[in-house]
Motif scaffolding. Structure first.
Motif, PDB file in Angstrom:
ATOM      1  N   THR A   1       0.846  -1.192   0.000  1.00 19.88           N
ATOM      2  CA  THR A   1       0.000   0.000   0.000  1.00 19.88           C
ATOM      3  C   THR A   1       0.884   1.246   0.000  1.00 19.88           C
ATOM      4  OG1 THR A   1      -0.083  -0.071   2.422  1.00 19.88           O
ATOM      5  CG2 THR A   1      -1.894  -1.135   1.219  1.00 19.88           C
ATOM      6  N   ASP A   2       0.298   2.383  -0.392  1.00 17.06           N
ATOM      7  CA  ASP A   2       1.059   3.633  -0.394  1.00 17.06           C
ATOM      8  C   ASP A   2       1.019   4.282   0.991  1.00 17.06           C
ATOM      9  OD1 ASP A   2      -1.468   4.774  -0.145  1.00 17.06           O
ATOM     10  OD2 ASP A   2      -1.585   5.363  -2.250  1.00 17.06           O
ATOM     11  N   ALA A   3       1.533   5.508   1.090  1.00 18.04           N
ATOM     12  CA  ALA A   3       1.615   6.194   2.384  1.00 18.04           C
ATOM     13  C   ALA A   3       0.239   6.469   2.984  1.00 18.04           C
ATOM     14  CB  ALA A   3       2.381   7.496   2.214  1.00 18.04           C
ATOM     15  N   LEU A   4      -0.797   6.450   2.143  1.00 18.81           N
ATOM     16  CA  LEU A   4      -2.159   6.694   2.622  1.00 18.81           C
ATOM     17  C   LEU A   4      -2.894   5.389   2.941  1.00 18.81           C
ATOM     18  CD1 LEU A   4      -3.209   9.511   0.094  1.00 18.81           C
ATOM     19  CD2 LEU A   4      -2.352   9.773   2.443  1.00 18.81           C
ATOM     20  N   GLY A   5      -2.195   4.277   2.755  1.00 17.35           N
ATOM     21  CA  GLY A   5      -2.825   2.988   3.034  1.00 17.35           C
ATOM     22  C   GLY A   5      -3.639   2.443   1.887  1.00 17.35           C
ATOM     23  N   GLN A   6      -3.530   3.090   0.698  1.00 14.20           N
ATOM     24  CA  GLN A   6      -4.283   2.647  -0.464  1.00 14.20           C
ATOM     25  C   GLN A   6      -3.482   1.613  -1.250  1.00 14.20           C
ATOM     26  OE1 GLN A   6      -7.506   3.762  -1.015  1.00 14.20           O
ATOM     27  NE2 GLN A   6      -7.174   4.744   0.984  1.00 14.20           N
ATOM     28  N   LEU A   7      -4.187   0.650  -1.844  1.00 13.58           N
ATOM     29  CA  LEU A   7      -3.524  -0.371  -2.648  1.00 13.58           C
ATOM     30  C   LEU A   7      -2.807   0.258  -3.839  1.00 13.58           C
ATOM     31  CD1 LEU A   7      -6.246  -3.155  -2.604  1.00 13.58           C
ATOM     32  CD2 LEU A   7      -3.913  -3.404  -1.789  1.00 13.58           C
ATOM     33  N   ILE A   8      -1.627  -0.243  -4.127  1.00 11.83           N
ATOM     34  CA  ILE A   8      -0.834   0.257  -5.244  1.00 11.83           C
ATOM     35  C   ILE A   8      -1.249  -0.469  -6.518  1.00 11.83           C
ATOM     36  CG2 ILE A   8       1.503   0.498  -6.168  1.00 11.83           C
ATOM     37  CD1 ILE A   8       2.504   0.551  -3.273  1.00 11.83           C
ATOM     38  N   HIS A   9      -1.416   0.274  -7.590  1.00 14.18           N
ATOM     39  CA  HIS A   9      -1.833  -0.318  -8.863  1.00 14.18           C
ATOM     40  C   HIS A   9      -0.743  -1.263  -9.375  1.00 14.18           C
ATOM     41  CE1 HIS A   9      -3.170  -0.673 -13.031  1.00 14.18           C
ATOM     42  NE2 HIS A   9      -4.322  -0.125 -12.664  1.00 14.18           N
ATOM     43  N   PRO A  10      -1.108  -2.449  -9.886  1.00 16.75           N
ATOM     44  CA  PRO A  10      -0.112  -3.413 -10.374  1.00 16.75           C
ATOM     45  C   PRO A  10       0.841  -2.841 -11.418  1.00 16.75           C
ATOM     46  CG  PRO A  10      -2.252  -4.487 -10.179  1.00 16.75           C
ATOM     47  CD  PRO A  10      -2.479  -3.025  -9.913  1.00 16.75           C
ATOM     48  N   ASP A  11       0.334  -1.978 -12.297  1.00 14.56           N
ATOM     49  CA  ASP A  11       1.191  -1.407 -13.343  1.00 14.56           C
ATOM     50  C   ASP A  11       2.327  -0.571 -12.767  1.00 14.56           C
ATOM     51  OD1 ASP A  11      -0.320  -2.595 -15.287  1.00 14.56           O
ATOM     52  OD2 ASP A  11      -1.434  -0.786 -15.847  1.00 14.56           O
ATOM     53  N   THR A  12       2.130  -0.036 -11.576  1.00 16.09           N
ATOM     54  CA  THR A  12       3.161   0.788 -10.945  1.00 16.09           C
ATOM     55  C   THR A  12       4.433  -0.012 -10.723  1.00 16.09           C
ATOM     56  OG1 THR A  12       1.463   2.089  -9.811  1.00 16.09           O
ATOM     57  CG2 THR A  12       3.697   2.233  -8.945  1.00 16.09           C
ATOM     58  N   PHE A  13       4.285  -1.261 -10.306  1.00 15.65           N
ATOM     59  CA  PHE A  13       5.456  -2.107 -10.053  1.00 15.65           C
ATOM     60  C   PHE A  13       6.175  -2.473 -11.349  1.00 15.65           C
ATOM     61  CE2 PHE A  13       2.742  -2.883  -6.320  1.00 15.65           C
ATOM     62  CZ  PHE A  13       3.649  -2.578  -5.318  1.00 15.65           C
ATOM     63  N   THR A  14       5.401  -2.656 -12.406  1.00 12.35           N
ATOM     64  CA  THR A  14       6.003  -2.976 -13.704  1.00 12.35           C
ATOM     65  C   THR A  14       6.809  -1.798 -14.233  1.00 12.35           C
ATOM     66  OG1 THR A  14       4.177  -4.487 -14.217  1.00 12.35           O
ATOM     67  CG2 THR A  14       5.510  -3.706 -16.062  1.00 12.35           C
ATOM     68  N   LYS A  15       6.223  -0.613 -14.179  1.00 10.87           N
ATOM     69  CA  LYS A  15       6.883   0.582 -14.707  1.00 10.87           C
ATOM     70  C   LYS A  15       8.114   0.946 -13.880  1.00 10.87           C
ATOM     71  CE  LYS A  15       2.550   2.437 -16.555  1.00 10.87           C
ATOM     72  NZ  LYS A  15       1.503   3.484 -16.404  1.00 10.87           N
ATOM     73  N   ARG A  16       8.004   0.797 -12.570  1.00 12.90           N
ATOM     74  CA  ARG A  16       9.131   1.142 -11.704  1.00 12.90           C
ATOM     75  C   ARG A  16      10.333   0.237 -11.974  1.00 12.90           C
ATOM     76  NH1 ARG A  16      10.152   5.473  -8.079  1.00 12.90           N
ATOM     77  NH2 ARG A  16      11.868   4.850  -6.721  1.00 12.90           N
ATOM     78  N   LEU A  17      10.069  -1.045 -12.158  1.00 15.86           N
ATOM     79  CA  LEU A  17      11.169  -1.973 -12.392  1.00 15.86           C
ATOM     80  C   LEU A  17      11.851  -1.692 -13.719  1.00 15.86           C
ATOM     81  CD1 LEU A  17      12.745  -4.335 -11.264  1.00 15.86           C
ATOM     82  CD2 LEU A  17      11.143  -5.895 -12.395  1.00 15.86           C
ATOM     83  N   ARG A  18      11.088  -1.287 -14.718  1.00 18.62           N
ATOM     84  CA  ARG A  18      11.699  -0.944 -16.012  1.00 18.62           C
ATOM     85  C   ARG A  18      12.670   0.226 -15.849  1.00 18.62           C
ATOM     86  NH1 ARG A  18      10.102  -3.550 -20.363  1.00 18.62           N
ATOM     87  NH2 ARG A  18       8.088  -4.615 -20.432  1.00 18.62           N
ATOM     88  N   LYS A  19      12.313   1.178 -15.013  1.00 15.71           N
ATOM     89  CA  LYS A  19      13.201   2.316 -14.766  1.00 15.71           C
ATOM     90  C   LYS A  19      14.466   1.868 -14.039  1.00 15.71           C
ATOM     91  CE  LYS A  19       9.631   5.914 -14.692  1.00 15.71           C
ATOM     92  NZ  LYS A  19       8.959   6.959 -13.866  1.00 15.71           N
TER      93      LYS A  19
END
Length: 313
Positions: free
Chosen positions: A205-223
């Protein structure tokens, strides 16, 4: 299921008006010709994708045959061109160390996510759906139960459901992963306490306790890959390939590896995930040479084998 619905929706304009008992291979071949004209992001779709449409149609026709609505499945009568198999690249041990060094500088939730990906071989959706309750302490390590997945469904957003094969599975994690997990949970508890809220049930989850979108992990790893000079062919699923290949090369039996990653078919596991790395290829070459010349002598004495005229030339 959503994918099947979308694919059937695209084939209906070509064959939907034809009665099942009047559907002939030529109609399906014409459908494939039209599907090959489709484009994705400005480029023609691949032959493998085109043939997936036929696979879905064939499944429907097989059901019709089983129920004696039709005598033959016309989709099985079509000669298809060979599809190009995508080459899967696996990080070397040196690259994995380089990746771990890069992850050490990342925020905790990214670090934990990619580490679990490498150490469990879980799919992206399965990692995104992990809850604290899925982890149980056992003999100094952790017992992880995979029972759900969060996937992106076009038109519906992120949807939570069962795993890909609909079955639960258990993975044992080492003591060092247990320590990292406990540290991560304490940090998330502190984060929630400082924000005056309860700790949510999910790991990522993010700093607000909200679930992180799956695409976020994909894009971050590419970077991250780009920052450390990894090939463009590497993606998040590469870590799953690395996990399976490493276990098989380490001597873990095929059925155990298949159970760990959620595959019942060990043959599919080998075809899809077992990639010989350079080190194993060199070992194979050395083993072959040792069989031909166990004492280490040269394979041929070329100078002695050639006639004098050839030697002078």
């Amino acid at each position: 299921m959503e994918s099947y619905r979308r694919m059937l929706g695209r084939v209906y304009p070509f064959i939907g008006a034809i009665q099942l008992n009047r559907l002939r291979p030529i109609a399906l071949e014409n459908m494939l010709v039209e599907l090959r004209k489709r484009k994705y992001r400005g480029k023609p779709i691949g032959e493998a994708t085109v043939q997936k449409y036929l696979t879905v149609v064939s499944a429907v026709l097989s059901d019709a045959k089983r129920n004696e609505i039709i005598q033959k499945n016309p989709a099985r009568m079509i000669d298809l061109p060979l599809t190009r198999r995508t080459t899967q690249y696996i990080p070397s041990p040196v690259e994995i160390q380089k990746l771990l060094d890069a992850l050490a500088k990342e925020p905790r939730h990214y670090r934990m996510f990619y580490l679990l990906s490498m150490c469990t071989g879980c799919r992206r959706g399965e990692l995104c759906a992990l809850k604290w309750e899925d982890f149980k302490f056992s003999r100094g390590g952790l017992l992880l139960t995979i029972s759900r997945s969060r996937s992106v469904v076009p038109g519906k957003g992120v949807v939570e459901g069962s795993t890909k094969n609909g079955r639960n599975r258990e993975i044992v994690l080492s003591s060092d992963i247990r320590g990292i997990f406990l540290s991560y949970r304490r940090r998330k508890q502190l984060e929630a306490r400082l924000a005056h809220r309860e700790l949510g049930p999910y790991l990522f989850t993010d700093a607000l306790g909200q679930l992180i979108h799956p695409d976020t992990f994909t894009k971050r790893l590419r970077k991250i890959y780009e920052s450390i000079g990894f090939p463009k062919e590497y993606h998040l699923h590469t870590l799953r390939h690395y996990y399976v290949t490493s276990l098989l090369h380490s001597g873990v039996d095929k059925q155990t590896v298949a159970d760990l990653v959620g595959h019942a078919d060990t043959g599919f596991l080998e075809r899809t995930y077992c990639h010989p790395q350079q080190e194993q290829k060199e070992q194979a070459a050395g083993a072959m040479r040792a069989m031909l010349r166990p004492e280490g002598e040269v394979l041929f004495n070329l100078a002695a084998a050639c006639p004098a005229k050839s030697r002078s030339a």
